[in-house]
Scaffold this motif. Structure first.
Motif, short mmCIF file in Angstrom:
data_model
loop_
_atom_site.label_atom_id
_atom_site.label_comp_id
_atom_site.label_asym_id
_atom_site.label_seq_id
_atom_site.Cartn_x
_atom_site.Cartn_y
_atom_site.Cartn_z
N VAL A 77 -3.03 2.44 18.07
CA VAL A 77 -3.30 2.56 16.63
C VAL A 77 -2.58 1.44 15.85
O VAL A 77 -2.10 1.65 14.74
N ALA A 78 -2.54 0.27 16.45
CA ALA A 78 -1.80 -0.84 15.84
C ALA A 78 -2.36 -1.23 14.47
O ALA A 78 -1.59 -1.51 13.54
N GLY A 79 -3.67 -1.23 14.32
CA GLY A 79 -4.26 -1.57 13.02
C GLY A 79 -3.89 -0.57 11.96
O GLY A 79 -3.57 -0.93 10.81
N TYR A 80 -3.92 0.70 12.31
CA TYR A 80 -3.53 1.76 11.39
C TYR A 80 -2.06 1.61 11.00
O TYR A 80 -1.71 1.64 9.81
N SER A 81 -1.19 1.42 11.99
CA SER A 81 0.23 1.26 11.73
C SER A 81 0.50 0.05 10.85
O SER A 81 1.29 0.12 9.91
N ALA A 82 -0.15 -1.06 11.15
CA ALA A 82 0.07 -2.28 10.37
C ALA A 82 -0.39 -2.11 8.92
O ALA A 82 0.29 -2.55 7.99
N SER A 83 -1.54 -1.45 8.72
CA SER A 83 -2.01 -1.26 7.35
C SER A 83 -1.09 -0.32 6.59
O SER A 83 -0.79 -0.54 5.41
N LYS A 84 -0.61 0.72 7.24
CA LYS A 84 0.32 1.64 6.58
C LYS A 84 1.67 0.98 6.32
O LYS A 84 2.30 1.23 5.29
N ALA A 85 2.14 0.13 7.24
CA ALA A 85 3.40 -0.59 7.02
C ALA A 85 3.28 -1.55 5.83
O ALA A 85 4.21 -1.67 5.02
N ALA A 86 2.13 -2.20 5.70
CA ALA A 86 1.92 -3.09 4.55
C ALA A 86 1.93 -2.28 3.24
O ALA A 86 2.50 -2.72 2.24
N LEU A 87 1.33 -1.10 3.27
CA LEU A 87 1.33 -0.26 2.07
C LEU A 87 2.72 0.29 1.77
O LEU A 87 3.09 0.48 0.61
N PHE A 88 3.52 0.53 2.81
CA PHE A 88 4.91 0.94 2.60
C PHE A 88 5.67 -0.18 1.88
O PHE A 88 6.39 0.07 0.91
N SER A 89 5.49 -1.40 2.32
CA SER A 89 6.14 -2.53 1.67
C SER A 89 5.68 -2.67 0.21
O SER A 89 6.48 -2.88 -0.70
N ALA A 90 4.39 -2.49 -0.01
CA ALA A 90 3.86 -2.56 -1.38
C ALA A 90 4.42 -1.42 -2.24
O ALA A 90 4.69 -1.60 -3.43
N THR A 91 4.60 -0.26 -1.64
CA THR A 91 5.17 0.88 -2.35
C THR A 91 6.58 0.54 -2.83
O THR A 91 6.93 0.79 -3.99
N GLN A 92 7.37 -0.07 -1.95
CA GLN A 92 8.72 -0.47 -2.33
C GLN A 92 8.70 -1.51 -3.45
O GLN A 92 9.49 -1.42 -4.40
N ALA A 93 7.80 -2.46 -3.35
CA ALA A 93 7.70 -3.50 -4.38
C ALA A 93 7.27 -2.91 -5.72
O ALA A 93 7.79 -3.29 -6.78
N MET A 94 6.32 -1.96 -5.68
CA MET A 94 5.86 -1.33 -6.91
C MET A 94 6.98 -0.56 -7.61
O MET A 94 7.05 -0.54 -8.83
N ARG A 95 7.85 0.08 -6.84
CA ARG A 95 8.97 0.81 -7.44
C ARG A 95 9.79 -0.11 -8.33
O ARG A 95 10.16 0.25 -9.44
N THR A 96 10.08 -1.28 -7.80
CA THR A 96 10.87 -2.25 -8.55
C THR A 96 10.17 -2.66 -9.83
O THR A 96 10.78 -2.73 -10.89
N GLU A 97 8.88 -2.92 -9.73
CA GLU A 97 8.10 -3.39 -10.89
C GLU A 97 7.87 -2.31 -11.94
O GLU A 97 7.82 -2.61 -13.13
#
Length: 173
Positions: A77-97
């Motif tokens: 499920v590498a594609g699923y994990s990678a897409s969710k990891a990217a969204l986790f990073s975006a979630t962290q960035a959005m918190r700051t903004e």
């Protein structure tokens, strides 16, 4: 009902992302090789559309439904994990903004939920009802990272202590 009727936005990733990172899939007859890019673009479009509405309301919440597989990848499920990891990073960035705009951003990291998506998994699953109740409780408690079931709580403990240990644990599954 329009988007102005909501004070909260909940983002999720469809099951089509459950593929290997380089495996193509078909969508409306098109061969797609980049589920990661598509998921991230969908997330960005949806968020950009709702953030001004939440701002006008004086604040609100964005809830991104991620997965314990956002924290470490698992074979198959590498594609699923990678897409969710990217969204986790975006979630962290959005918190700051968005913190200064009174918009909270929550990441939800469930383990297996008893739904069609997890039907073939031979492991304990939490009911969708219990998972949803725990997510709402986490939002009310203003938890930024929500682990709404027993599996995700165990995973979060390993990840908090040693992210590489979680990666090694997932490789063995």
């Amino acid at each position: 009902m329009t988007r102005r009727d909501f004070g909260m936005l909940c983002n999720s990733t469809p099951q089509t992302a459950l593929r290997g990172i380089a495996q193509p899939y078909r969508f409306w007859g098109l061969k797609i090789f980049t589920p990661l890019a598509l998921r991230f673009q969908d997330f960005q479009r949806l968020s950009r559309s709702f953030i001004p509405v939440l701002e006008k309301q004086g604040g609100g919440a964005i809830v991104n439904l991620l997965s314990v597989l956002s924290l470490a990848s698992m074979a198959g499920v590498a594609g699923y994990s990678a897409s969710k990891a990217a969204l986790f990073s975006a979630t962290q960035a959005m918190r700051t903004e968005l913190k200064t705009k009174n918009i909270s951003v929550h990441g939800v990291f469930p383990g297996p939920i008893d739904t069609d998506m997890a039907k073939g998994l031979d492991m304990p699953k939490t009911s969708a009802q219990v998972t949803a109740e725990n997510i709402v409780a986490g939002i009310i408690a203003d938890q930024e990272d929500i682990f709404p079931d027993p599996t995700s709580l165990q995973v979060s403990e390993v990840w908090a202590k040693n992210p590489k240990a979680l990666e090694r644990q997932f490789v063995g599954m």
